[in-house]
Structures are given as structure tokens and as C-alpha cells.
Design an enzyme around this catalytic site. Structure first.
Site, short mmCIF file in Angstrom:
data_model
loop_
_atom_site.label_atom_id
_atom_site.label_comp_id
_atom_site.label_asym_id
_atom_site.label_seq_id
_atom_site.Cartn_x
_atom_site.Cartn_y
_atom_site.Cartn_z
N LYS A 176 -17.78 -0.82 4.94
CA LYS A 176 -18.20 -1.83 3.96
C LYS A 176 -19.70 -1.82 3.75
O LYS A 176 -20.18 -2.02 2.61
CB LYS A 176 -17.73 -3.22 4.42
CG LYS A 176 -17.83 -4.27 3.33
CD LYS A 176 -17.10 -5.55 3.73
CE LYS A 176 -17.12 -6.56 2.58
NZ LYS A 176 -16.37 -7.80 2.93
N PHE B 31 -12.04 -7.17 13.21
CA PHE B 31 -10.90 -7.61 12.40
C PHE B 31 -10.53 -6.53 11.39
O PHE B 31 -11.36 -6.03 10.67
CB PHE B 31 -11.27 -8.92 11.68
CG PHE B 31 -10.19 -9.41 10.76
CD1 PHE B 31 -8.97 -9.86 11.26
CD2 PHE B 31 -10.39 -9.42 9.38
CE1 PHE B 31 -7.97 -10.32 10.42
CE2 PHE B 31 -9.40 -9.88 8.53
CZ PHE B 31 -8.19 -10.32 9.04
N GLN B 32 -9.27 -6.20 11.36
CA GLN B 32 -8.71 -5.17 10.48
C GLN B 32 -9.41 -3.81 10.64
O GLN B 32 -9.57 -3.06 9.69
CB GLN B 32 -8.75 -5.62 9.01
CG GLN B 32 -7.76 -6.74 8.72
CD GLN B 32 -7.53 -6.99 7.25
OE1 GLN B 32 -8.40 -6.76 6.42
NE2 GLN B 32 -6.34 -7.49 6.92
N GLU C 73 0.81 -1.23 0.00
CA GLU C 73 0.00 0.00 0.00
C GLU C 73 0.84 1.27 0.00
O GLU C 73 0.42 2.29 -0.56
CB GLU C 73 -0.96 0.00 1.20
CG GLU C 73 -2.06 -1.04 1.13
CD GLU C 73 -1.67 -2.39 1.72
OE1 GLU C 73 -2.55 -3.28 1.79
OE2 GLU C 73 -0.49 -2.55 2.12
N MET D 109 24.39 8.91 2.89
CA MET D 109 24.28 10.19 3.58
C MET D 109 24.49 10.03 5.07
O MET D 109 25.11 10.88 5.72
CB MET D 109 22.92 10.83 3.30
CG MET D 109 22.84 12.29 3.71
SD MET D 109 24.00 13.37 2.82
CE MET D 109 23.08 13.70 1.32
#
Length: 584
Positions: free
Chosen positions: A164, A114-115, A52, A481
């Protein structure tokens, strides 16, 4: 137009109405209704990324290279939290993106389902604005408003969180309308302030245009007006990292990038100017250094569409809030109506001084021996690719600064890099977003091996969609760096800055189905670069470079712009004289 449809269908229809043609995303349970609608239509192409964070950086690359809205679609919970780095990156660099996130059903919010994650709460500090939509009838209007907020005024990221059950439910779709939003940034600058700036332009003996990414965000009209203003006044111009390309690198008035790793002449001009005109930059600390020592003897003007940027870091004498294209148009009109006056004698002497600073050639290097210097690698990349329709992305580190120093940009929207957040792992997915927008162009990601490994999985995306992105890795087997700072500031104690286990990048490329090239000899470099350019698919180019090369010029921490460290090949004696002996 109003029409009954499911929330999932509304999402797709709203994006189509907004002119979106590409969405970067990764499916999950909380967004499956939207993915089902994407499957049943042909207006929008979905690009399946591998992570993602990659989706959001790809949307950034798409947006930055086109000037259009970039869109990412991710699921709830970890899908949303993985997008946070990209959102913050876009916020700091003012990139217009829309991130759509799935959420658990409304009746489960707050139950640790969940999630489930508090996506709106998590992303509130790293978005321009965000929304949680709980009613399907509000969904289309919210997406239209989000697209407006992302692209209007100072651009930035927005997020719409969609439960959802809202996606499954049927509601009334509201089409995009011409009605005014509540969010209407000021675009016209105050004419009295503009006139004050014109009067300052007329008198200045040592003027300097200091430009930033805001010029590019304002669009083609702004860059054309800026170039007209520079040509008409004959004032010198410099830029931030994000502003490269707003004025052509080949232009006579170009001083190069300024700031911590900016060019000597640009930084000296910033320190000694008597009129500094900031156009679309935010006085980032990598530009200002120590605020008390920044451009100490200048009158300062600041043109910016974001009123919160005015006087936030540096107090200015002439603040002008407005869109850069509008302000420059009015500025030129007022200046021309007053007789097109400048202090020509003073400006001529100013150029004499600037040319003395230029003569030290602060980017000069010597390529000797059998080890490729990174500066040489990028100077050859520039020479061999500048005739192409070329777009450059970068990762973050020494290679990023060398790319800014040695690659020239004639036009805006050709340079995509992570400026404000300095996000390692940005370049590879960004290059994929750029290539999706410009299928027939040459897209090169200049990388360090450490940065590149952070999102290397997106090579799978490049292969799946036949995107011929070129990954040009300057491989010094170090966190370059970090190692440089440890050498200069921490007594050469190289704590965790050496990569002791690296993959074989050629075999890794072949594992993805891409082409791998390795080059370690300067004599072979041109042929290897041409092989990369002409190959008609994705390439991973492993360019083995000097391991302990430092990136100079450099303004050390706590020092002023006229107190710089130069490379060993610069004409340091002239530089010390030009700086009045203040040079490190």
C-alpha cells in the site's frame, strides 16, 4: 516517456499503455489507492464481481474469447488467496491473465499485519512468474514486464503484489518501450526437424493430427495454416478439449474430440495411427490414459513453444520447439518445395478404416418418454443456437463432456472451459468475462446444478452490468460425474453425490432480477430454449434431465484407447469388429 506520479496512478497508466480496457475486481483496504485512481479516469472499465475467484475466472473468459490479456484486481490476504484457484486454472490451461494484488505496507511485511499473506510465496507454484514491488520507481516497468511474460511464449497467469505504501508514494513512471525483455521464447522451429517431419508426412500410411489449445493460443494465423495443411494433405484431425474450434467441426477431416470421453473414431485412430503429429497439446493424462498403451505403434512428432513440454510425458521422435504459426508456415513451405507428396494410397485406405469406425455412431441416443435426456438437451441447444454469433462456457462434469461432444465449434476462441484443473464454478464468471468482451453476442454457460451453485453470486454482476448471459443448467440433482464413477467403479455406493437440498432456480433468478425458465418435458424444450435466447437479459434455465444418465463413450481407468465403453445405442457389434474384439 518518464513522468512523476503516484504508484496507484502508475498501475492505471501502465494498464492503459498495455491496451487494457476491462479490469475485473473487488476492492479492499490494501488496494484503495488504485481504486481511487480508477474512479478518476475513463479509459478502463472496472467490473465489480462478487468474489475474487469470480474475478480471475472472468478475466480468463475475457482472455480466452479475445486472445488478449485478462486482468483482475484484488486486495491483500483473503483477496489474494481467493484468487489462487483461478491462477492455477489459468496456469494449467495456458490462459494469459495478470492479477494485481494489494499488500500491507512494506514496513509491516512479516509482522502478521491485518490481512497480510505471503502472496508471492503462495502463488509461486500457480503462476508463470510473480513479483513483489517494494520501490515505486520499479512499479511501471514490472507491470509492463508482467504483461509481456503473460502473453509471450506459452501464455499463462502472472501476479504483481503491490504494498500500500508503494501505491501512495510518488515515483518515476516508465512508459512501455520496444526494448527486448529478458524473456524471449523461441518462436522459429529447427528447420532440420521440420524437414524430418515433412519426410514422415510423405511416407505415412495412417497419419493423424492431434491438436490442442496451443493452436488457438498461437492466434488466427496458426488456425488458418493448420486448416490449409489438413486440406492439402487430406490427413484426419482430432483435438483435445482445449483445442476445439481450431479446426471446424463441420470439416470433412474432423474426427471429433479424443480422450477419456472422446469419440470412438478419434480414439481408435489415435491407437492405430503410424504417424501422430501433436500440435500444441501437452499429452494430458485425460488424453493419453496409460502412457505405456498410448498410440503404441506410431512415430511421434511434437510441436510446442514450451520446451519443458517436450518429452515430459510421452517420448517423441521428432521434437520441434517453436510458435505453432511459425512452425506450420515453414512446414508448408518445405512440404510444397518437395513436391506436396503424401502416401495417397495408404491415406485412402486409412480413411476407409476411419469411416468404418465412424459408422458405429458412438454419440447416438434415443429420446423417448417424458424425461429429457441431457444429450437431447444439448443437441437441441446446438441446433437452435448455431446460427447465432455464439460463445459457450461450461462448468465441470458430465455436462461439460456432453457439451464438447454435441456442440460444434467452427472457429477458435468460441469455447471456454476449465480443462487441466477441472474447476467447478468456472463457467458463470467466465461467461461474464466473455459477455463483457462481446456485448452483442449470445453467451451461454452450460452447467450442472452442483457446479453452478459454486459461483452463483456472480449473477449479481451480470445484473449490475446488464450482461445478458444465459445459464443453461442440466439439472440431474446429482454430482453427475462423481455418481457415474461411483456406479462404474465403486459398487454403486453413492457417497455424498446426491444433492438433497436444491434451490428453486426460477425463484433464485427472480431474486437476482433475472429471468427464470424451467423445462422438464422434451416436447416443450425447443420453445423454452428460444425463450431463453430471445430474452434481452440474464437467464437461468433449469433443464430437468434424466438423473442417472451416464456420459459415454468412456475409456475406463487403466485401459487403452481401443478399449472403450460405448453407449447403449451405438452399433457395438461393428465397434467390436473394428477394434479386433478389444472393445469393452
Amino acid at each position: 516517456m518518464t513522468k512523476a506520479m503516484t504508484g496507484a496512478k502508475m498501475v492505471v497508466q501502465a494498464l492503459v499503455d498495455q491496451g487494457v480496457d476491462v479490469v475485473f475486481g473487488y476492492p479492499g483496504g490494501a488496494v484503495l489507492p488504485i481504486y481511487d485512481e480508477i474512479f478518476q479516469q475513463n479509459h478502463i472499465q472496472h467490473v465489480l464481481v462478487r468474489h475474487e475467484q469470480g474475478a480471475v475466472h472472468a478475466a480468463e473468459g475475457y482472455a480466452r474469447s479475445t486472445g488478449k490479456l485478462g486482468v483482475a484486481l484484488v486486495t491483500s490476504g483473503p483477496g489474494a488467496t481467493n484468487a489462487v484457484t483461478g491462477l492455477t486454472d489459468a496456469l494449467l490451461d495456458s490462459i494469459p491473465i495478470l492479477v494485481l494484488t494489494g499488500q500491507v505496507p512494506t514496513f509491516m511485511i512479516g509482522s502478521d499485519a491485518f490481512q497480510e499473506a505471503d502472496t508471492v510465496g503462495i502463488t509461486r507454484p500457480c503462476t508463470k512468474h510473480n513479483w513483489l514491488v517494494k520501490d515505486t520507481d520499479d512499479l511501471a516497468r514490472t507491470i509492463h514486464e508482467a504483461c509481456h511474460v503473460a502473453t509471450a511464449g506459452r501464455p499463462g497467469p502472472v501476479l504483481v503484489d503491490i504494498p500500500k505504501d508503494v501505491q501512495f508514494a510518488t515515483g518515476t513512471y516508465t512508459a512501455k518501450t520496444g526494448r527486448r525483455s529478458h524473456y524471449n521464447p523461441q518462436v522459429k522451429g529447427d528447420i532440420n526437424a521440420i524437414t524430418d517431419l515433412v519426410k514422415a508426412l510423405e511416407k505415412a500410411k495412417r497419419p493423424l493430427f492431434y491438436t490442442g489449445g496451443g493452436v488457438i493460443n498461437s492466434g488466427d494465423a496458426a488456425t488458418q495454416l493448420l486448416r490449409e495443411l489438413v486440406a492439402a494433405t487430406n490427413f484426419p484431425i482430432t483435438s483435445t478439449l482445449m483445442g476445439l474450434g481450431c479446426y471446424p467441426a463441420s470439416g470433412d477431416n474432423w474426427l471429433g474430440m479424443l480422450g477419456m470421453h472422446g469419440l470412438y473414431e478419434a480414439n481408435m485412430a489415435m491407437h492405430d495411427c503410424d504417424l501422430m503429429i501433436n500440435i500444441g497439446a501437452r499429452f494430458d493424462d485425460r488424453i493419453t490414459g496409460v502412457v505405456e498403451k498410448f498410440s503404441p505403434n506410431s512415430k511421434k512428432a511434437h510441436i510446442d513453444i514450451d520446451p519443458s513440454s517436450i518429452n515430459k510425458v510421452i517420448h517423441v521422435d521428432i521434437p520441434i520447439v517453436g510458435d505453432i504459426a511459425h512452425v506450420l508456415e515453414d512446414l508448408l513451405k518445405v512440404w510444397k518445395s518437395r513436391g506436396r507428396k503424401t502416401n495417397a494410397e495408404g491415406v485412402s485406405k486409412w480413411w476407409d478404416q476411419i469411416n468404418e469406425w465412424r459408422s458405429i455412431d458412438c454419440l447416438k441416443f434415443t429420446q423417448t418418454g417424458k424425461v429429457i435426456k441431457p444429450q437431447y438437451a444439448l443437441s437441441r441447444l446446438e441446433a437452435l443456437t448455431k446460427k447465432y454469433d455464439r460463445y459457450i462456457t461450461t462448468e465441470v462434469g458430465q455436462h461439460q463432456m456432453w457439451a464438447a461432444q454435441y456442440l460444434g465449434f467452427e472457429d477458435p476462441n468460441r469455447w471456454m472451459t476449465s480443462g487441466g484443473l477441472g474447476t467447478m464454478g468456472y463457467g458463470t464468471p467466465a461467461s461474464i468475462g466473455v459477455q463483457m468482451a462481446h456485448r452483442d453476442s449470445l453467451v451461454i454457460n452450460v452447467a450442472g446444478e452442483a457446479s453452478w451453485l459454486m459461483n452463483m453470486q456472480e449473477m449479481g454482476t451480470a445484473m449490475q452490468y446488464k450482461l445478458p448471459v444465459k445459464q443453461f443448467i442440466l439439472n440431474n440433482e446429482r454430482l453427475g460425474m462423481v455418481r457415474q464413477w461411483q456406479e462404474l467403479l465403486h459398487g454403486e455406493r453413492y457417497s455424498s453425490s446426491w444433492s438433497e437440498s436444491l434451490p428453486d432456480f426460477v425463484k433464485l433468478a427472480e431474486a437476482f432480477g433475472a429471468k427464470g425458465i424451467i423445462c422438464s418435458d422434451p416436447a416443450d424444450l425447443d420453445d423454452a430454449i428460444m425463450e431463453m435466447i430471445t430474452y434481452d437479459g440474464p437467464v437461468i434455465f433449469d433443464c430437468l434431465v434424466e438423473k442417472h444418465e451416464n456420459c459415454f463413450p468412456m475409456i475406463p481407468s487403466g485401459k487403452a484407447h481401443n478399449d472403450m465403453i460405448l453407449g447403449e445405442n451405438a452399433d457395438t457389434a461393428n465397434a467390436i469388429q473394428g477394434a479386433g474384439g478389444a472393445l469393452v
